[in-house]
Design a protein around this motif. Structure first.
Motif, PDB file in Angstrom:
ATOM      1  N   THR A 329       0.829  -1.211   0.000  1.00 43.66           N
ATOM      2  CA  THR A 329       0.000   0.000   0.000  1.00 43.66           C
ATOM      3  C   THR A 329       0.864   1.262   0.000  1.00 43.66           C
ATOM      4  O   THR A 329       0.389   2.346  -0.310  1.00 43.66           O
ATOM      5  CB  THR A 329      -0.938   0.040   1.222  1.00 43.66           C
ATOM      6  N   LYS A 330       2.124   1.120   0.383  1.00 44.97           N
ATOM      7  CA  LYS A 330       3.045   2.254   0.397  1.00 44.97           C
ATOM      8  C   LYS A 330       4.283   1.895  -0.421  1.00 44.97           C
ATOM      9  O   LYS A 330       4.577   0.717  -0.630  1.00 44.97           O
ATOM     10  CB  LYS A 330       3.454   2.600   1.832  1.00 44.97           C
ATOM     11  N   PRO A 331       5.029   2.900  -0.884  1.00 45.36           N
ATOM     12  CA  PRO A 331       6.262   2.604  -1.612  1.00 45.36           C
ATOM     13  C   PRO A 331       7.229   1.789  -0.750  1.00 45.36           C
ATOM     14  O   PRO A 331       7.363   2.041   0.455  1.00 45.36           O
ATOM     15  CB  PRO A 331       6.838   3.992  -1.913  1.00 45.36           C
ATOM     16  N   LEU A 332       7.884   0.811  -1.360  1.00 47.97           N
ATOM     17  CA  LEU A 332       8.834  -0.007  -0.619  1.00 47.97           C
ATOM     18  C   LEU A 332       9.946   0.842  -0.019  1.00 47.97           C
ATOM     19  O   LEU A 332      10.466   0.531   1.057  1.00 47.97           O
ATOM     20  CB  LEU A 332       9.425  -1.077  -1.527  1.00 47.97           C
ATOM     21  N   SER A 333      10.303   1.921  -0.705  1.00 48.31           N
ATOM     22  CA  SER A 333      11.372   2.783  -0.198  1.00 48.31           C
ATOM     23  C   SER A 333      11.040   3.325   1.186  1.00 48.31           C
ATOM     24  O   SER A 333      11.927   3.459   2.044  1.00 48.31           O
ATOM     25  CB  SER A 333      11.630   3.938  -1.167  1.00 48.31           C
TER      26      SER A 333
END
Length: 443
Positions: A329-333
């Motif tokens: 749901t969020k950027p892996l970064s």
């Protein structure tokens, strides 16, 4: 033969190895077993399930229990556990096939691969099954493998490869460090290796191995050699860019930073690795761990077609589907940055207590766990029960050379990413008070 490069031999004392691994559970042995997750938990459909993290630091739908902060299994999010309560369904029925197919596709995003030739596998078993999958399929008896050793689990991978007939050379590093690029390059020039294996985070030492420059070295010196990563204690807490770093295989498990209960061996292999499997002269050396048997099953499931070789666990696959949905749901970064941030906080707290880490070089320190040397006056067998009384479970030592001298603090998954949880602060406070109760004062 290069310095520290040792010919691996079969483990001479299996009983000693089993005794050593049992210390991994030392922290848990000091506390009351967790109650079973209530069977009355409500079940929601995959479509309507709330993938948000637990809204309360008290984990409202879970029974009270000590906070599990070992290097896996980790604490689990409520929604993941609720997925385990999914009603029974056919493993070849359309609902489950769709869920499994989506899960395999999401794994491509987690590993950061868009190559159509990359092949994911999700098979019932522990992370150790990943070793067998590699050893049974990608190496034939008599072929040479270079194992980069940074601890107990690196050596275990070598033992597994030896069982399947590989000629294994261990490039060993001193405890708390990892083999360096110049000596790796020297080893690669000494003979033709079919494969190099590296343990991204060795759970016994908390040592983090660097992958990108390692891959560049392997591809430069020996471009035909496969680079296989044991990512059991790193996937979803440390960055792994499968395509960009030209990795040939990463094996992991469900119960660590991915945040799903134990029971699934998860892996990704490159087209180059799959071609190496197809080119082998002898059949795979395993039946259950055979890529010949599993590859068409995985490909069919990802294409939303029912298929069967051996029965998967629908409930675990649902839990993995939920865990991956949450992660993506969020950027892996952002996820990796959060693990680094919390890791830095913990390592500062350890230093402020006057303690040191097994991994002495900051560049070699994992971000999902910390292996902490104890003061000479404090024994793990005294400290761990005191932590448990404070509601926190750490793990004891496992590396045979330092087994009584350190403890391991796992910090990955929801304990790190869920802002409603106070797991990390609770653990740091428990460590401070536990050491004080053991009579330790910073000099």
């Amino acid at each position: 033969m290069p310095h520290h490069l040792l010919k691996a031999t079969p483990t001479s004392n299996p009983a000693a190895r089993i005794s050593s691994i049992s210390r991994h559970l030392l922290g848990g042995a000091q506390s009351t077993a967790n109650p079973s997750f209530p069977s009355t938990t409500s079940v929601s459909s995959t479509q309507n399930r709330n993938f948000s993290s637990s809204p309360s630091a008290n984990m409202s739908s879970q029974p009270e229990h000590p906070t599990l902060l070992i290097p896996g299994p980790i604490e689990f999010d409520d929604a993941v556990l609720q997925s385990m309560s999914h009603y029974s369904e056919s493993h070849v029925g359309p609902g489950f096939v769709a869920t499994f197919g989506d899960t395999l596709s999401m794994l491509r995003k987690l590993f950061q691969t868009t190559s159509p030739s990359s092949q994911p596998f999700v098979i019932s078993g522990s992370g150790t099954l990943g070793w067998d999958l590699v050893a049974a399929n990608l190496v034939e008896p008599g072929e040479d493998v270079l194992v980069l050793s940074s601890g107990y689990f690196s050596d275990g991978f070598g033992d597994c490869l030896k069982v399947y007939g590989a000629n294994v050379d261990l490039l060993k590093a001193p405890v708390g460090s990892r083999p360096q690029l110049p000596e790796i390059e020297k080893a690669l020039k000494s003979k033709k290796y079919k494969m190099v294996t590296v343990t991204h985070v060795d759970t016994s030492t908390g040592v983090l191995s660097e992958l990108q420059k390692l891959s560049e070295t392997v591809k430069s010196v020996s471009p035909d050699t496969l680079l296989i990563v044991d990512g059991v204690c790193s996937v979803a807490s440390e960055e792994i860019d499968f395509d960009a770093w030209k990795l040939d295989g990463v094996v992991t498990a469900s119960q660590k930073a991915i945040g799903c209960p134990a029971g699934l061996s998860i892996s990704m292999f490159s087209g180059k690795a799959m071609d190496a499997f197809k080119a082998r002269k002898s059949p795979p050396a395993s039946y259950f761990a055979s890529m010949k048997n599993w590859t068409p099953i995985m490909q069919n499931y990802e294409a939303k077609k029912p298929s069967y070789f051996a029965t998967p666990s629908p409930q675990l696959i649902h839990a993995l589907h939920t865990a991956l949905s949450q992660i993506l749901t969020k950027p892996l970064s952002e996820r990796f940055a959060r693990h680094r941030e919390v890791s830095d906080k913990i390592k500062k707290a350890v230093a402020d207590l006057g303690l040191t880490q097994v991994a002495g070089n900051p560049d070699d320190q994992a971000h999902g766990m910390t292996a902490i040397y104890l003061p000479e006056t404090v024994k793990a067998t005294d400290l761990l029960p005191k932590l448990a009384k404070s509601g926190v479970v750490f793990a004891g030592g496992i590396h045979k050379e330092i087994v009584t001298k350190y403890v391991r603090f796992g910090h990955m998954g929801v304990s790190v990413t869920d802002p409603a949880r106070s797991d990390i602060d609770k653990a740091i406070d428990a460590l401070k008070s536990g050491l004080a109760d053991c009579g330790y004062q910073k000099a």
